[in-house]
Design a protein around this motif. Structure first.
Motif, mmCIF file in Angstrom:
data_model
loop_
_atom_site.group_PDB
_atom_site.id
_atom_site.type_symbol
_atom_site.label_atom_id
_atom_site.label_comp_id
_atom_site.label_asym_id
_atom_site.label_seq_id
_atom_site.Cartn_x
_atom_site.Cartn_y
_atom_site.Cartn_z
ATOM 1 N N SER A 10 -8.946 4.296 16.100
ATOM 2 C CA SER A 10 -9.352 2.945 16.865
ATOM 3 C C SER A 10 -8.401 2.173 17.164
ATOM 4 O O SER A 10 -8.358 1.319 18.103
ATOM 5 C CB SER A 10 -10.428 2.520 15.648
ATOM 6 N N LYS A 11 -7.257 2.068 16.484
ATOM 7 C CA LYS A 11 -6.094 1.218 16.661
ATOM 8 C C LYS A 11 -5.111 2.002 17.851
ATOM 9 O O LYS A 11 -4.412 1.066 18.844
ATOM 10 C CB LYS A 11 -5.215 0.916 15.328
ATOM 11 N N TYR A 12 -4.713 3.288 17.792
ATOM 12 C CA TYR A 12 -3.648 3.699 18.447
ATOM 13 C C TYR A 12 -4.029 4.773 19.516
ATOM 14 O O TYR A 12 -3.561 5.152 20.206
ATOM 15 C CB TYR A 12 -2.542 4.402 17.693
ATOM 16 N N GLY A 13 -5.506 5.014 19.559
ATOM 17 C CA GLY A 13 -5.898 5.969 20.298
ATOM 18 C C GLY A 13 -5.578 7.510 20.219
ATOM 19 O O GLY A 13 -5.434 8.406 20.937
ATOM 20 N N SER A 14 -5.352 7.831 18.897
ATOM 21 C CA SER A 14 -4.520 8.918 18.570
ATOM 22 C C SER A 14 -4.946 9.551 17.158
ATOM 23 O O SER A 14 -5.093 8.683 16.298
ATOM 24 C CB SER A 14 -2.896 9.027 18.675
ATOM 25 N N TYR A 15 -4.980 10.680 16.953
ATOM 26 C CA TYR A 15 -5.401 11.333 15.819
ATOM 27 C C TYR A 15 -4.123 11.851 14.988
ATOM 28 O O TYR A 15 -3.446 12.662 15.670
ATOM 29 C CB TYR A 15 -6.495 12.674 15.738
ATOM 30 N N PRO A 16 -3.777 11.460 13.636
ATOM 31 C CA PRO A 16 -2.569 11.766 13.057
ATOM 32 C C PRO A 16 -2.909 13.257 12.354
ATOM 33 O O PRO A 16 -3.844 13.528 12.162
ATOM 34 C CB PRO A 16 -2.160 10.979 12.120
ATOM 35 N N LEU A 17 -1.860 14.139 12.225
ATOM 36 C CA LEU A 17 -2.085 15.079 11.123
ATOM 37 C C LEU A 17 -1.085 15.079 10.182
ATOM 38 O O LEU A 17 0.130 14.402 10.260
ATOM 39 C CB LEU A 17 -1.528 16.411 12.006
ATOM 40 N N ARG A 18 -1.722 15.610 8.931
ATOM 41 C CA ARG A 18 -0.855 15.428 7.702
ATOM 42 C C ARG A 18 0.154 16.734 7.516
ATOM 43 O O ARG A 18 -0.146 17.849 8.037
ATOM 44 C CB ARG A 18 -1.736 15.572 6.469
ATOM 45 N N GLY A 19 1.188 16.284 7.020
ATOM 46 C CA GLY A 19 2.174 17.317 6.859
ATOM 47 C C GLY A 19 3.651 16.604 6.717
ATOM 48 O O GLY A 19 3.650 15.324 6.633
ATOM 49 N N LYS A 20 4.634 17.621 6.568
ATOM 50 C CA LYS A 20 6.038 16.894 6.398
ATOM 51 C C LYS A 20 6.732 15.970 7.653
ATOM 52 O O LYS A 20 7.363 15.161 7.377
ATOM 53 C CB LYS A 20 7.140 18.085 5.972
ATOM 54 N N HIS A 21 5.909 16.425 8.706
ATOM 55 C CA HIS A 21 6.410 15.842 9.885
ATOM 56 C C HIS A 21 5.754 14.398 10.204
ATOM 57 O O HIS A 21 5.731 14.110 11.428
ATOM 58 C CB HIS A 21 6.479 16.573 11.121
ATOM 59 N N CYS A 22 4.918 14.058 9.248
ATOM 60 C CA CYS A 22 4.042 12.850 9.674
ATOM 61 C C CYS A 22 4.643 11.610 9.960
ATOM 62 O O CYS A 22 4.124 10.786 10.824
ATOM 63 C CB CYS A 22 2.808 12.584 8.370
ATOM 64 N N HIS A 23 6.058 11.298 9.543
ATOM 65 C CA HIS A 23 6.521 10.198 9.910
ATOM 66 C C HIS A 23 6.994 10.341 11.339
ATOM 67 O O HIS A 23 7.196 9.170 11.962
ATOM 68 C CB HIS A 23 7.669 9.702 8.964
ATOM 69 N N GLU A 24 7.452 11.492 11.781
ATOM 70 C CA GLU A 24 7.885 11.532 13.110
ATOM 71 C C GLU A 24 6.762 11.393 14.005
ATOM 72 O O GLU A 24 6.991 10.998 15.022
ATOM 73 C CB GLU A 24 8.622 12.951 13.393
ATOM 74 N N MET A 25 5.733 12.043 13.565
ATOM 75 C CA MET A 25 4.313 11.871 14.368
ATOM 76 C C MET A 25 3.921 10.672 14.314
ATOM 77 O O MET A 25 3.507 10.116 15.662
ATOM 78 C CB MET A 25 3.259 12.801 13.588
ATOM 79 N N ALA A 26 4.274 9.773 13.505
ATOM 80 C CA ALA A 26 3.923 8.342 13.558
ATOM 81 C C ALA A 26 4.590 7.733 14.743
ATOM 82 O O ALA A 26 3.996 6.935 15.359
ATOM 83 C CB ALA A 26 4.160 7.473 12.066
#
Length: 547
Positions: free
Chosen positions: A251-267
């Motif tokens: 709702s805020k960023y228009g994207s779905y995040p995925l959980r994992g070790k790479h979550c901060h780079e995905m952010a």
């Protein structure tokens, strides 16, 4: 009327009140006087030689506010230091560009009938260097704006905006510092969104550092930056961006995040994709300078340009991510593609997903995330310039150790390798012993691929090798270091049941064992280093019953 012995009635009365004979009354008066005096948590004038307590950071000084009515977080010193370093590098590059344009202008012959006329005056006005104008959209105490004015040479006016009582504190802090700060920092009481919308393309640098999500400010911020200017943007809502609350992130960023070790780079990549989506609505696009994850937040620095033709290919820089729920293998697919049959390079929607319904390696299903920014998130030239500036002026950065370590890691990252695998995750899936990072780096390089670390995670494997190659290397490792067979349909069992198509070579490669002269990850300087309560809120104190 005066009493005998020269004592007045009032003096005698004060003496009787201040020194009562009854012990209970004396105790009550002592308690009342102590409660009326300033508390230990409030700034004391007597303790600081007749002036309020202050906080010093860099060359700036601000009044301490222990009531937390104006937000100050000392953990953000890393944020402010790296912003100053980027701003110095930006001004240096701007001066170089102006010098080159001036030399080209001098070499261009001007017709005689133009000299002295209005066109000549216009050319001379254009040849003048204009100091970059900076906007701090959410100033709070004004510390960041004051540091910009005092520590960055060649900077122009710094407009500091806030829409609450913080602007009064900002004004006091500006006057507390030197006349240079008072002459350059201009405080304004205004709504940052309205102010940025009413000043399109006016500022060379816009700094956006809200408490929480910057999503509500992005549309006005991308319109406020001048062509070639920089937008500095922070996001501290990491629980949302890192996959803790996926529906809020969408709702805020228009994207779905995925959980994992790479979550901060995905952010980081979600935030960049969100900024790009706001920019292209106004025929503008972004070019990332550096994008970093520090402590409990992320910070991106992007240049903004205007081009109606360039924004048409924006979908080539965005991708969906397909991640296996079993072995956590991930695959990226661009949203758009270039029509190879058309010479005009028209961008069209991409074809069907590049992955099947079930994972190639373990047979589990994929979950889809994104869209995320899949182009490089750092500019190598900028990162090297900023790092050299920091090392040359190490004594002026309070957080030198932290920001130099981060930028060293950033300068070594592979630019065209979105996200990364984790060594611990790979070994945890297979239930095997860990190879050293040097051995795994060597095996990937011997297979003909590139690999690097990441500033986000010390165990990151950022590589252009596909996941099938990484799993083949791990299968070869397990053959050299066997594991106990565990019954069941575990992803590790399915992966190890397949024979590797690639025979891994773990012999050491020189590039995989480069001596590291400077640290990449440094510990926090003190305990409880992290976010502080929002302005106006007091931390909750939990009383422990020791009985």
């Amino acid at each position: 009327m005066p009493l005998a012995f020269g004592f007045s009635r009032s003096r005698l009365l004060n003496r009787r009140i201040n020194h009562p004979a009854h012990p209970v009354l004396r105790l009550w008066l002592a308690f009342s006087s102590s409660s009326a005096s300033p508390s230990a948590s409030e700034p004391s004038c007597a303790a600081t030689g007749g002036r309020l307590a202050t906080i010093r950071e860099g060359r700036a000084e601000i009044f301490a506010d222990n009531s937390n009515s104006v937000f100050y977080n000392k953990a953000q010193v890393n944020n402010r230091d790296i912003s100053i370093a980027v701003l110095r590098s930006f001004i240096s590059k701007r001066c170089e560009e102006h010098a080159i344009q001036s030399r080209k202008g001098r070499n261009t012959e001007i017709p005689q009938n133009v000299i002295g006329g209005p066109k000549d005056t216009a050319l001379s006005e254009q040849s003048k260097y204009k100091a970059p104008k900076v906007l701090e959209a959410l100033a709070a105490s004004g510390l960041r704006a004051i540091r910009y004015a005092l520590e960055v040479d060649g900077i122009g006016d710094v407009i500091a905006i806030d829409n609450n009582e913080a602007i009064e504190a900002c004004k006091k802090n500006i006057h507390l510092n030197s006349s240079l700060a008072s002459s350059k920092v201009v405080p304004h009481l205004a709504d940052a969104r309205v102010y940025m919308l009413t000043h399109p393309k006016e500022f060379d640098v816009v700094d956006l550092d809200p408490y929480g999500s910057p999503a509500s400010f992005l549309d006005s911020a991308v319109q406020c930056v001048a062509d070639g200017g920089i937008l500095m943007c922070s996001a501290t809502d990491m629980a949302v961006l890192a996959g803790g609350n996926v529906e809020v992130c969408f709702s805020k960023y228009g994207s779905y995040p995925l959980r994992g070790k790479h979550c901060h780079e995905m952010a980081l990549r979600i935030l960049l994709a969100c900024i790009e989506s706001h920019a292209i609505r106004h025929k503008r696009y972004i070019v990332p300078i550096i994008s970093v994850h520090m402590d409990f937040y992320i910070r991106v620095f992007v240049q903004i340009f205007t081009s109606a033709s360039t924004v048409k290919s924006s979908s080539l820089k965005l991708s969906h991510v397909y991640q296996c729920i079993g072995c956590h293998s991930f695959h990226l697919q661009n949203i758009g593609r270039i029509n190879s049959k058309d010479k005009r390079n028209i961008v069209l929607p991409n074809f069907c997903p590049a992955v099947p319904e079930e994972c190639f390696e373990c047979g589990h299903k994929f979950v889809m995330g994104g869209p995320i920014w899949s182009d490089p998130i750092h500019d190598k030239e900028w990162a090297a310039s900023i790092l050299s500036n920091i090392r040359a002026m190490s004594d002026v950065y309070p957080a030198y150790a932290k920001i130099s370590a981060i930028l060293t890691s950033v300068s070594e990252e592979l630019p065209n390798a979105p996200l990364f695998a984790s060594l611990h995750n790979l070994c945890a899936t297979l239930k095997c012993t860990n190879p050293t990072m040097g051995m795994l780096h060597s095996a990937i390089r011997n297979a003909g691929y590139q690999i690097s670390g990441s500033h986000v995670d010390p165990l990151a494997l950022k590589t252009d090798a596909p996941m099938s190659v990484i799993w083949d290397i791990m299968r070869c490792w397990v053959k050299l270091h066997p594991v106990k067979h565990r019954p069941g349909n575990h992803p590790g069992n399915i992966i190890l049941s397949q024979e590797p198509k690639l025979q891994a070579n773990f012999s050491q490669v020189p590039q995989a064992s480069v001596p590291r002269k400077s640290p990449r990850f440094v510990p926090n300087p003190e305990k409880y280093w992290g976010p502080r309560p929002k302005a106006g809120k007091q931390p909750k104190i939990c009383h422990v019953d020791k009985s």
